[in-house]
Structure formats: structure tokens, C-alpha cells
Design an enzyme around this catalytic site. Structure first.
Site, PDB file in Angstrom:
ATOM      1  N   ASP A  10     -23.893   9.214   4.822  1.00  0.00           N
ATOM      2  CA  ASP A  10     -23.328   7.889   5.641  1.00  0.00           C
ATOM      3  C   ASP A  10     -23.996   8.121   7.220  1.00  0.00           C
ATOM      4  O   ASP A  10     -24.151   7.067   7.723  1.00  0.00           O
ATOM      5  CB  ASP A  10     -22.158   7.313   5.613  1.00  0.00           C
ATOM      6  CG  ASP A  10     -21.095   8.354   5.966  1.00  0.00           C
ATOM      7  OD1 ASP A  10     -21.269   9.478   6.176  1.00  0.00           O
ATOM      8  OD2 ASP A  10     -19.963   7.997   5.984  1.00  0.00           O
ATOM      9  N   ARG A  37     -20.275  16.423   7.646  1.00  0.00           N
ATOM     10  CA  ARG A  37     -18.985  16.599   8.849  1.00  0.00           C
ATOM     11  C   ARG A  37     -17.857  15.734   8.576  1.00  0.00           C
ATOM     12  O   ARG A  37     -17.035  15.701   9.347  1.00  0.00           O
ATOM     13  CB  ARG A  37     -19.738  16.424  10.227  1.00  0.00           C
ATOM     14  CG  ARG A  37     -20.976  17.147  10.465  1.00  0.00           C
ATOM     15  CD  ARG A  37     -21.555  16.921  11.943  1.00  0.00           C
ATOM     16  NE  ARG A  37     -22.074  15.458  12.023  1.00  0.00           N
ATOM     17  CZ  ARG A  37     -23.490  15.446  11.563  1.00  0.00           C
ATOM     18  NH1 ARG A  37     -24.145  16.167  11.138  1.00  0.00           N
ATOM     19  NH2 ARG A  37     -24.004  14.270  11.643  1.00  0.00           N
ATOM     20  N   HIS A 137     -44.947  11.703   6.141  1.00  0.00           N
ATOM     21  CA  HIS A 137     -43.609  11.167   6.490  1.00  0.00           C
ATOM     22  C   HIS A 137     -43.126  11.928   7.858  1.00  0.00           C
ATOM     23  O   HIS A 137     -43.853  12.937   8.207  1.00  0.00           O
ATOM     24  CB  HIS A 137     -42.456  11.580   5.245  1.00  0.00           C
ATOM     25  CG  HIS A 137     -42.687  10.667   4.354  1.00  0.00           C
ATOM     26  ND1 HIS A 137     -43.477  10.738   3.178  1.00  0.00           N
ATOM     27  CD2 HIS A 137     -41.991   9.491   3.881  1.00  0.00           C
ATOM     28  CE1 HIS A 137     -43.340   9.929   2.338  1.00  0.00           C
ATOM     29  NE2 HIS A 137     -42.512   8.960   2.978  1.00  0.00           N
ATOM     30  N   HIS A 138     -41.800  11.490   8.278  1.00  0.00           N
ATOM     31  CA  HIS A 138     -41.336  12.484   9.654  1.00  0.00           C
ATOM     32  C   HIS A 138     -41.242  13.923   9.300  1.00  0.00           C
ATOM     33  O   HIS A 138     -41.216  14.355   7.977  1.00  0.00           O
ATOM     34  CB  HIS A 138     -40.404  11.797   9.973  1.00  0.00           C
ATOM     35  CG  HIS A 138     -38.986  11.816   8.721  1.00  0.00           C
ATOM     36  ND1 HIS A 138     -38.262  12.980   8.551  1.00  0.00           N
ATOM     37  CD2 HIS A 138     -38.781  10.883   7.798  1.00  0.00           C
ATOM     38  CE1 HIS A 138     -37.219  12.459   7.749  1.00  0.00           C
ATOM     39  NE2 HIS A 138     -37.813  11.270   7.259  1.00  0.00           N
ATOM     40  N   LYS A 141     -38.336  15.328   6.993  1.00  0.00           N
ATOM     41  CA  LYS A 141     -38.324  15.351   5.490  1.00  0.00           C
ATOM     42  C   LYS A 141     -38.525  16.538   4.699  1.00  0.00           C
ATOM     43  O   LYS A 141     -39.377  17.281   5.081  1.00  0.00           O
ATOM     44  CB  LYS A 141     -39.167  14.252   4.858  1.00  0.00           C
ATOM     45  CG  LYS A 141     -39.226  14.003   3.624  1.00  0.00           C
ATOM     46  CD  LYS A 141     -40.012  12.565   3.043  1.00  0.00           C
ATOM     47  CE  LYS A 141     -39.993  12.152   1.543  1.00  0.00           C
ATOM     48  NZ  LYS A 141     -38.717  11.887   1.327  1.00  0.00           N
ATOM     49  N   GLY A 147     -41.425  11.942  -3.231  1.00  0.00           N
ATOM     50  CA  GLY A 147     -41.180  11.186  -4.777  1.00  0.00           C
ATOM     51  C   GLY A 147     -41.845   9.994  -5.052  1.00  0.00           C
ATOM     52  O   GLY A 147     -42.526   9.679  -6.147  1.00  0.00           O
ATOM     53  N   THR A 148     -42.196   9.529  -3.929  1.00  0.00           N
ATOM     54  CA  THR A 148     -43.147   8.155  -4.082  1.00  0.00           C
ATOM     55  C   THR A 148     -44.530   8.741  -4.401  1.00  0.00           C
ATOM     56  O   THR A 148     -45.168   7.912  -5.395  1.00  0.00           O
ATOM     57  CB  THR A 148     -43.233   7.378  -2.845  1.00  0.00           C
ATOM     58  OG1 THR A 148     -41.981   7.000  -2.324  1.00  0.00           O
ATOM     59  CG2 THR A 148     -43.996   6.024  -2.823  1.00  0.00           C
TER      60      THR A 148
END
Length: 246
Positions: A10, A37, A137-138, A141, A147-148
């Protein structure tokens, strides 16, 4: 009755966006979440929520599935980068015997449309055309080929096998880059002697991914998905059929 949604991961990029989005939803509420955390245990998050949404890491996902196998709950898995020997696929399959399990490497509508177009193109272009998939990607990652991108390659191979009535052995060239804060870029090219056909999808904001997760949640809560193993393609396939043929 409102459903409690537990986010695993989250405090990550997707987790923060989903937290903001879920606070505004009328038919569900944000329950206890988990991060490395947090003071809440993973077991608590499973037992005290109705539906789980996971955007964490392969290691955390594996632990999450251990708890879910003891206390089954519907789950959406957005984490990628699993190794073949991690046992995650076996756990997902076992859990799907009890509850709906939705596994989605990419929840955006654009990614689904790109995959459909790539599969269609694969049937039309002969095996004399080379196929290349580029993804960016960034830099944070973890998985080197997304996966895409792997899903795109699988769709192309499947389409060619169906088209030529035998499993072909085409070489699909795949490249991955990790740069800056790029949300996601995927490009599929079919290259022949005289032409190149390109299908490109670029994400500007991760909000497109959180929007896809919300659609999946609505399907789970509204239609009551039966137990089983699903991908985000299942949801978009029904939307595609409705928009194009309905």
C-alpha cells in the site's frame, strides 16, 4: 454491504494511487493494508478484509498466497517478476479452486487493445516477417522483461500457432530498458523486406492502471465472479464483445 479491500504493497506507487481511488468508492472501503514497514501483519490483512489487491514483490506475494490458502479470499495480483521455480503459479492454481483469482500484468485498456491487435497482425503477416517487442519502464522496476511484454509474445505465438495449425518456432526479439520514471511503453513491430508495421502503447500516468483495478473490483463485487483463474483480459474481452458486437 460494503466490501473491505486490503492493499498489499500500500505504500508503493500503485498502492498510493489505489488508496486515493478507493477512498472515493461508494461500494467498498479501504481496510487494513500491508507494506514492509507496516505494523499490521500480512495474516491480519488477509483475515480482516473481504478482497485483497496485491502490488508488492514476488516474495511478499508468495507469502500472501500461503495465508490465502489457509483463509481464502478473492484476490487481484498485479505483482510481476515471478521465477518459474517460485511456486507462485502452483499456489495461484490451488487458490483458484476456492475463490476468484485475477492475475494481471497490466490492467490498462490500451494494453489489452494492443495485445488484440498484435495477435490479429500475427495471423496476417507470414513467418517471413520478423517480430520485435521493445519495452521501457522506470529504473526501479525489478523484472528485466516486463510481464506485459511476455504476455504480448505469448499472444503472438498463440495466434501464429492457430493460424498455421502447428506450433511455429519464430524468433521474437525482445528488449527491455529501465530509464528515469517511465510508466510504461510497449512497441510491437512486424518487419518484412519492404515494410514495417508497428503497434505502440505508451502510458503517461499510472492512474490508467488503478482505473483498471477498480473495474476488476466492480466485476468481483457486482457480478460475483465464480471461483477460478482469470486475467484482466477476461474483463476487457467482455467489454470488447459488447462494444464491437453488442
Amino acid at each position: 454491504m460494503k466490501k473491505s479491500i486490503g492493499l498489499v504493497g500500500d505504500t508503493g506507487r500503485m498502492g498510493v494511487l489505489l488508496t486515493q481511488a478507493l477512498l472515493c468508492r461508494p461500494h467498498c472501503f479501504l481496510g487494513k493494508g500491508f507494506s514492509r514497514r507496516s505494523q499490521t501483519s500480512l495474516e491480519e490483512v488477509v483475515t480482516e478484509n473481504d478482497i485483497l489487491v496485491d502490488f508488492s514483490s514476488p516474495e511478499v506475494t508468495s507469502l500472501l498466497l500461503d495465508f490465502l490458502l489457509k483463509t481464502p479470499r478473492p484476490v487481484i495480483i498485479g505483482t510481476t517478476g515471478f521465477t518459474n521455480d517460485s511456486g507462485v503459479k502452483t499456489k495461484l492454481s490451488a487458490l483458484s479452486e476456492y475463490v476468484p483469482v485475477v492475475v494481471c500484468a497490466n490492467t490498462s485498456l490500451g494494453a489489452y487493445v494492443q495485445k488484440r491487435l498484435a495477435a490479429f497482425a500475427a495471423k496476417l503477416f507470414s513467418t517471413s516477417y520478423d517480430v520485435r517487442i521493445l519495452e521501457t519502464h522506470h529504473r526501479a522496476k525489478a523484472d528485466a522483461i516486463s510481464g506485459t511484454a511476455i504476455s504480448l509474445a505469448e499472444a503472438i505465438r498463440s495466434a501464429k500457432a492457430e493460424s498455421y495449425e502447428e506450433e511455429p518456432e519464430p524468433f521474437i526479439e525482445m528488449h527491455g530498458s529501465r530509464l528515469g520514471n517511465v510508466c510504461g511503453e510497449h512497441e510491437v513491430s512486424f518487419v518484412g523486406e519492404d515494410e514495417r508495421f508497428v503497434i505502440r502503447h505508451e502510458v503517461f500516468s499510472r492512474r490508467v492502471f488503478s482505473g483498471g483495478v477498480l473495474l476488476i473490483l466492480e466485476k468481483i463485487m457486482g457480478e460475483g465472479l465464480p471461483k477460478g483463474y482469470y486475467t484482466s483480459d477476461v474483463l476487457y474481452e467482455s467489454l470488447f464483445q459488447e462494444k464491437v458486437f453488442g
